[in-house]
Design an enzyme around this catalytic site. Sequence first.
Site, PDB file in Angstrom:
ATOM      1  CB  CYS A 122     -31.712 -41.406 119.338  1.00  0.00           C
ATOM      2  SG  CYS A 122     -32.279 -39.727 119.070  1.00  0.00           S
ATOM      3  NE  ARG A 140     -26.651 -44.278 119.976  1.00  0.00           N
ATOM      4  CZ  ARG A 140     -25.711 -44.296 119.050  1.00  0.00           C
ATOM      5  NH1 ARG A 140     -24.535 -44.793 119.338  1.00  0.00           N
ATOM      6  NH2 ARG A 140     -25.946 -43.829 117.850  1.00  0.00           N
ATOM      7  CD1 TRP A 173     -28.784 -34.981 123.136  1.00  0.00           C
ATOM      8  CD2 TRP A 173     -28.560 -34.763 120.929  1.00  0.00           C
ATOM      9  NE1 TRP A 173     -28.012 -33.867 122.891  1.00  0.00           N
ATOM     10  CE2 TRP A 173     -27.855 -33.707 121.557  1.00  0.00           C
ATOM     11  CE3 TRP A 173     -28.548 -34.817 119.534  1.00  0.00           C
ATOM     12  CZ2 TRP A 173     -27.166 -32.737 120.843  1.00  0.00           C
ATOM     13  CZ3 TRP A 173     -27.860 -33.853 118.824  1.00  0.00           C
ATOM     14  CH2 TRP A 173     -27.172 -32.822 119.483  1.00  0.00           C
ATOM     15  CG  ASN A 232     -29.687 -42.224 115.888  1.00  0.00           C
ATOM     16  OD1 ASN A 232     -29.690 -41.031 116.171  1.00  0.00           O
ATOM     17  ND2 ASN A 232     -28.575 -42.929 115.743  1.00  0.00           N
ATOM     18  N   GLY A 233     -31.466 -40.086 113.907  1.00  0.00           N
ATOM     19  CA  GLY A 233     -31.054 -39.386 112.682  1.00  0.00           C
ATOM     20  C   GLY A 233     -32.018 -38.270 112.356  1.00  0.00           C
ATOM     21  CD  GLU A 269      -9.828 -32.963 125.922  1.00  0.00           C
ATOM     22  OE1 GLU A 269     -10.286 -32.323 124.968  1.00  0.00           O
ATOM     23  OE2 GLU A 269     -10.443 -33.921 126.427  1.00  0.00           O
ATOM     24  CE  LYS A 329     -13.389 -34.140 128.489  1.00  0.00           C
ATOM     25  NZ  LYS A 329     -12.780 -34.293 127.261  1.00  0.00           N
ATOM     26  CD  GLU A 380     -17.331 -32.596 127.564  1.00  0.00           C
ATOM     27  OE1 GLU A 380     -16.254 -33.179 127.485  1.00  0.00           O
ATOM     28  OE2 GLU A 380     -18.270 -32.826 126.774  1.00  0.00           O
ATOM     29  CG  HIS A 432      -0.621 -10.988 121.174  1.00  0.00           C
ATOM     30  ND1 HIS A 432       0.139  -9.936 120.720  1.00  0.00           N
ATOM     31  CD2 HIS A 432       0.232 -12.040 121.254  1.00  0.00           C
ATOM     32  CE1 HIS A 432       1.381 -10.336 120.512  1.00  0.00           C
ATOM     33  NE2 HIS A 432       1.462 -11.621 120.832  1.00  0.00           N
ATOM     34  CE  LYS A 454     -18.481 -41.293 124.633  1.00  0.00           C
ATOM     35  NZ  LYS A 454     -17.363 -40.470 125.135  1.00  0.00           N
TER      36      LYS A 454
HETATM   37  O1  M6R Z   1     -17.119 -39.629 118.753  1.00  0.00           O
HETATM   38  P1  M6R Z   1     -16.223 -38.500 118.380  1.00  0.00           P
HETATM   39  O2  M6R Z   1     -14.824 -38.669 118.871  1.00  0.00           O
HETATM   40  O3  M6R Z   1     -16.242 -38.190 116.910  1.00  0.00           O
HETATM   41  O4  M6R Z   1     -16.821 -37.233 119.122  1.00  0.00           O
HETATM   42  C1  M6R Z   1     -16.315 -35.963 118.903  1.00  0.00           C
HETATM   43  C2  M6R Z   1     -16.806 -34.986 119.945  1.00  0.00           C
HETATM   44  O5  M6R Z   1     -18.201 -34.879 119.893  1.00  0.00           O
HETATM   45  C3  M6R Z   1     -16.388 -35.405 121.367  1.00  0.00           C
HETATM   46  O6  M6R Z   1     -15.001 -35.549 121.473  1.00  0.00           O
HETATM   47  C4  M6R Z   1     -16.870 -34.369 122.402  1.00  0.00           C
HETATM   48  O7  M6R Z   1     -16.200 -33.166 122.213  1.00  0.00           O
HETATM   49  C5  M6R Z   1     -16.668 -34.909 123.825  1.00  0.00           C
HETATM   50  N1  M6R Z   1     -17.903 -34.831 124.555  1.00  0.00           N
HETATM   51  C6  M6R Z   1     -15.649 -34.151 124.601  1.00  0.00           C
HETATM   52  O8  M6R Z   1     -15.465 -34.688 125.873  1.00  0.00           O
END
Ligand code: M6R
Length: 620
Positions: free
Chosen positions: A2, A27, A76, A102-103, A489, A493, A496, A512, A615
Amino acid sequence: MCGIVGYVGGQPALDVVLSGLKRLEYRGYDSAGVAVQTPDGPLATEKRAGKLANLEKALAENPLPGGTVGIGHTRWATHGGPTDANAHPHTDNATEVAVVHNGIIENFAALRAELAERGHVLKSETDTEVVAHLLADEVRELGGDTVDLAEAMRRVCRRLDGAFTLVATHAGAPGVVVGARRNSPLVVGRGAGEYFLASDVAAFIAHTREAIELGQDQVVELSRDGVTVTDFLGRPADVREYHVDWDASAAEKGGYDYFMLKEIAEQPRAVADTLLGRIDGEGRLTLDEVRIDDQVLREVDKVVIVACGTAYHAGLIAKYAIEHWTRIPCEVEVASEFRYRDPIMDQQTLVIAISQSGETMDTLMALRHAREQGAKVLAICNTNGSTIPRESDAVLYTHAGPEVAVASTKAFLTQLVACYLVALYLGQVRGTKWGDEIFEVIRQLADAPKQVEQVLETMEPVRELARSLADASAVLFLGRHVGFPVALEGALKLKELAYMHAEGFAAGELKHGPIALIEQDLPVVVVVPSPRGRSVLHDKIVSNIQEIRARGAKTIVVAEEGDEAVVPYADHLVRIPVTPTLLQPLVATVPLQVFACELATAKGHEVDQPRNLAKSVTVE
Ligand code: M6R
């Protein structure tokens, strides 16, 4: 997870708080709210489910009275869905106190039951609301002529379990905002006669670059007279003041439609910045921030990398470099799984925690577990002063600048650079690499910004291809060696951003099982290793491309310039510059970022704020 903003000063608080929330929307963005102290006493609050724009619309329709002290929140959701009632701020029954959080407050159920017994009526499903009621009770209990909100906050914090940043204001404490933090970020901004509280400096750099980093278990009181910081027992606390050198414009879109596009474009600069100043006058690699004694590094007999999501993929690539350059065994583990399998570690284990935000709870918990076992922890992090570097033995900062888009791009490339530097440094102190060999890799790394720039300049066909695949039902990604994490990766991308079925596989693993997924016209992206150096890898993947093409796949081949062997089997060919095998992810990842971003845009998705994501994930 948040975003939180607090303000005390001479400007209209609502404007300051809303502009801060806008910067923090990355956030979390499933509801937002504000509370303002009004000149004649009561608090004025407004909150709405949905994005900040919903709140702004509500405020435009029903303006709040003006005031110069306020707090705000962008959420969030964890406890309770994203509804108006669950949005923050939360207040006590008399609306004397308003709080944002937040938390997660782990013992909220017991506290809620206790409050209900005392006659409090709680209106939301959140854990946060208990804090507003507890604060109101503590203020009442403290009595006195003036409201001591800071002492009330200290008393409440001592009763809370879990992770929390709290920011509160009370109608009976004019001109005062109070904050508290445990396991969750909170920074103070110090302007001329005005003070800010925020989850991230991005919220206030338009007003001031002078910041104060709050420590663990501290309470801060802001008034126009200044800032007072104590621990939860009221003892004066040490704080670190620092100057934020991020440009205010760095937190803005800079003319791009999305932060993600801007951040992709910033990658050459970010990679160059992460490399800056790493070589001393004698040509030796120096990592200034790494404060682990060289002797300790010489004795390391195992490296364990913990991280999540994209940062985990950086870790997977780092493993190849670390093992190849240092001959130290290296394990890479998703941070959320790490501590639950009772991993074997001791004083000779070096744990590397990779995190853009420095606040990812899974990674934080993994590093705490590692330190409890006696391991040394080195953080690779992009966010100065965040929790993960603070709790590590050493830190190597990536200098990507603020990454706002939820999908990580420039942070990933700079994490790779930092991982290569750590691997080389280990090789240097342990003598597994000669000075000239290290220098040669650094020289090759120094070419990376220019090479990433070249890739970016040739992305129009990739964008066109992405648009043409907007209706595809799935996309597969294949790679070998360091190309395998790149494939993971690329798939992440696309998942998400485009909400599509996307999977990354080790190309050799295809036969396999996953090859059964191949059907007519299924797009398959293949990351091809350089034909130079490890030609066996290259030849194997060329066979894999033929296998999938024979079964009807539409092949999208990412291969280095001059690799002619792949041409007959590529329906679409994406050229990347010639690089040493281990460094190829720095250039091979970029087309996959562009591809995902463009495809998601073509589908009409909000690229910077994909659904269900945040984020910074500060819950386990
Ligand atoms: O802030 P961080 O690098 O620890 O975050 C880790 C993951 O949450 C972050 O890389 C997430 O997978 C991204 N949204 C990917 O694009």
